[in-house]
Motif scaffolding. Structure first.
Motif, PDB file in Angstrom:
ATOM      1  N   SER A  96      38.922  36.159  38.900  1.00  0.00           N
ATOM      2  CA  SER A  96      38.898  36.097  40.432  1.00  0.00           C
ATOM      3  C   SER A  96      40.539  36.700  40.881  1.00  0.00           C
ATOM      4  O   SER A  96      40.376  37.375  41.915  1.00  0.00           O
ATOM      5  N   ASN A  97      41.406  36.721  40.064  1.00  0.00           N
ATOM      6  CA  ASN A  97      42.796  36.996  40.609  1.00  0.00           C
ATOM      7  C   ASN A  97      43.810  37.623  39.385  1.00  0.00           C
ATOM      8  O   ASN A  97      43.773  36.814  38.455  1.00  0.00           O
ATOM      9  N   SER A 140      42.190  41.388  43.063  1.00  0.00           N
ATOM     10  CA  SER A 140      41.232  40.390  43.250  1.00  0.00           C
ATOM     11  C   SER A 140      39.737  40.611  42.922  1.00  0.00           C
ATOM     12  O   SER A 140      39.257  41.748  43.084  1.00  0.00           O
TER      13      SER A 140
END
Length: 526
Positions: A63-64, A82
């Motif tokens: 995700s990040n 991201s």
């Protein structure tokens, strides 16, 4: 899925090994985090109406990734990535030396969905970069780059064999701009040159190249007078026909402070357009006067403006006048207000602007309350009208709204908004009226130093001639197990019911389970 797992494993190993590599020899300070986990997503119905979920996918997710720190005492860097293994990925990089240079880069990818299902879509990619260099104190050079790419299905009309959706969407846009800035004692001069290129692989007739050059000057003419002068020259050329359009723009503004608490700003703008070989020329002249007066005893501001425009095109003339007035202030510790009125009237007698006789009115009136520190309540009324006499159309909107945000007991943060708008549209072909009601809110609870809970919801309803309802709610909790590890979980429910869709409903469930690993290296030189 195999490709996604490889990406997650490679990036995660790089992040985990980064601190170990820094242990070999003295390294600059850095810190960051990496978030990975699983996203579950299932939906049913017409997804094209749910633009909030266009870039939602399911499966393993990186995700990040965030990394920032100091390369040296005068140079910092920041990296953020991201949704790395999904098509909705984004990224940014910033390296700044406070004395000599800065480098910035951004990338964003998104998609649009048409019709029922995900089989008809367009992927859009946006990227940009900026490089600044400052070799000496008063001189700065810069180079800027922007671009975009569109790929997928193109929405077209009027082709019998293909219906609504046509050939592959293949369109690119690039823009380069470079310049030189000279600064001294608050004055500066900016000289620049740029090129924009548009390439449509499906239709060469749309391909075009645009050159832009100009200068901007800002200087302190006097302790009470500041001046800005801008000049732009633009030349756009169609590549297939060699036709071109030239445009010259010259504008100025003077910020004057003739007496205490009074600011007067006159502005002027000249624009000339020359199209070859059609030999179509047009010119426009615009003047504007803006005033602002500070009421010190009441902690308020009075503002007003008036502007006038003349536009000539092929011996036809159009005029427009615009004026506004407003007052804004906070006369008491707990009370504030804002009122603003705008009116714009355009008279196009010879249809030089193809807009005819048109009036626009905007009115906003607000009351602000400050019941507690870091808290604000805003209640207001808005009124908007746009009317065109030549084509007998009128759009009118009026509504009430209430917004509030602030803290309660220092560990609860609230945000809420309620609005009701009545919208009328009248034309020779169709008349309709609908009522739009919006209710949204968010609550953030800091239950402890390690546990945070967030609840968010939005409800939107259209009544009368347009029937549609949307509900979007979600809940998220985060738990910081130890200093270097946190867990996150969230659930989102989305429902849309509209008779303009086919099928007329859409619903989706989305849940995420992720873990965030935090890392840092603090190196202190002797």
């Amino acid at each position: 899925m195999v490709k996604q797992r490889k990406i997650i494993i490679i990036v995660t190993l790089c992040v985990l090994l980064f601190p170990a590599v820094g242990a070999v020899e003295a390294q600059p300070d850095y810190n960051g985090s990496v978030t990975f986990g699983y996203v579950g997503f299932d939906d049913e119905g017409n997804r094209s109406a749910a633009s909030e979920l266009y870039d939602t996918y399911d499966g393993l997710s990186l995700s990040n990734l965030t990394l920032n720190g100091n390369i040296n005492p005068r140079t910092r860097y920041y990296l953020n990535l991201s949704d790395i293994n999904f098509d909705g990925r984004r990224g940014s990089l910033d390296i700044t030396n406070y004395d000599y240079y800065s480098i910035k880069a951004n990338y964003r990818q998104t998609r649009g969905i048409f019709g029922d299902g995900d089989n008809l879509s367009v992927d859009r990619k946006f990227y940009s970069g900026l490089f600044r260099v400052k070799p000496v104190r008063y001189v700065e050079g810069y180079f800027q780059y922007r671009g975009s790419e569109d790929e997928g299905d193109r929405v077209i009309y009027g082709i019998d064999d293909q219906g609504l959706f046509g050939d592959s969407y293949d369109r690119n846009t690039t823009f380069y701009k470079g310049g030189l800035k000279l600064k001294h004692l608050g004055n500066h001069v900016d000289l620049f040159y740029g090129v924009r290129d548009f390439d449509d692989n499906l239709s060469d007739s749309l391909d075009a190249e645009t050159e832009i050059m100009g200068a901007s000057i800002f200087f302190n003419a006097h302790s009470r007078v500041n001046a800005i002068i801008d000049y732009h020259h633009l030349k756009a050329k169609k590549e297939i026909s060699e036709n071109y359009i030239k445009e010259d723009r010259l504008s100025f503004s003077f910020l004057t402070n003739p007496v205490e608490n009074l600011t007067i700003t006159p502005r002027g703008h000249y624009r000339k357009i020359d199209e070859d070989p059609a030999d179509v020329d047009s010119e426009s002249y615009t003047g504007e006067l803006i005033g602002d007066y500070r009421l010190v005893n009441y902690n308020s501001n009075l503002s007003a403006s008036i502007g006038y425009e003349i536009r000539d095109a092929q011996d036809d003339r159009a005029t427009a006048v615009a004026y506004s007035a407003g007052v804004q202030g906070k006369p008491h510790q707990y009370i504030g207000f804002k009122v603003k009125y705008d009116n714009h009237r355009r008279r196009d007698t010879y249809e030089a602007l193809l807009t005819g006789y048109e009036d626009r009115i905007n009115l906003v009136s607000e009351l602000h309350l400050y019941p507690m520190v870091k808290s604000k309540i805003k209640a207001g009324y808005r009124y908007r009208v746009r009317e065109n006499e030549d084509i007998a159309t009128q759009g009118k909107t009026q509504g009430l709204y209430l917004k509030a945000n602030g803290y309660i007991l220092r560990w609860i943060r609230l945000y809420g908004a309620i609005s009701i708008d009545d919208i009328d549209y009248t034309s020779p072909l169709q008349d309709y009226n609908y009522l739009m009601q919006l209710l949204s809110g968010q609550v953030q609870l800091s239950l402890s130093r390690k546990i945070n809970l967030t609840l968010r919801g939005t409800y939107l309803d259209f009544d009368h001639d347009i029937e549609s309802t949307k509900m979007d709610v979600d809940a998220a909790v985060s738990y910081r197990i130890i200093n270097n590890l946190g867990l996150n979980a969230s659930y989102r429910r989305y429902e849309l019911d509209s008779y303009s869709l086919s099928p007329h409903y859409y619903e989706a469930n989305l849940f995420r389970i992720t873990a965030t690993f935090y890392f840092e290296n603090q190196h202190y030189s002797q």
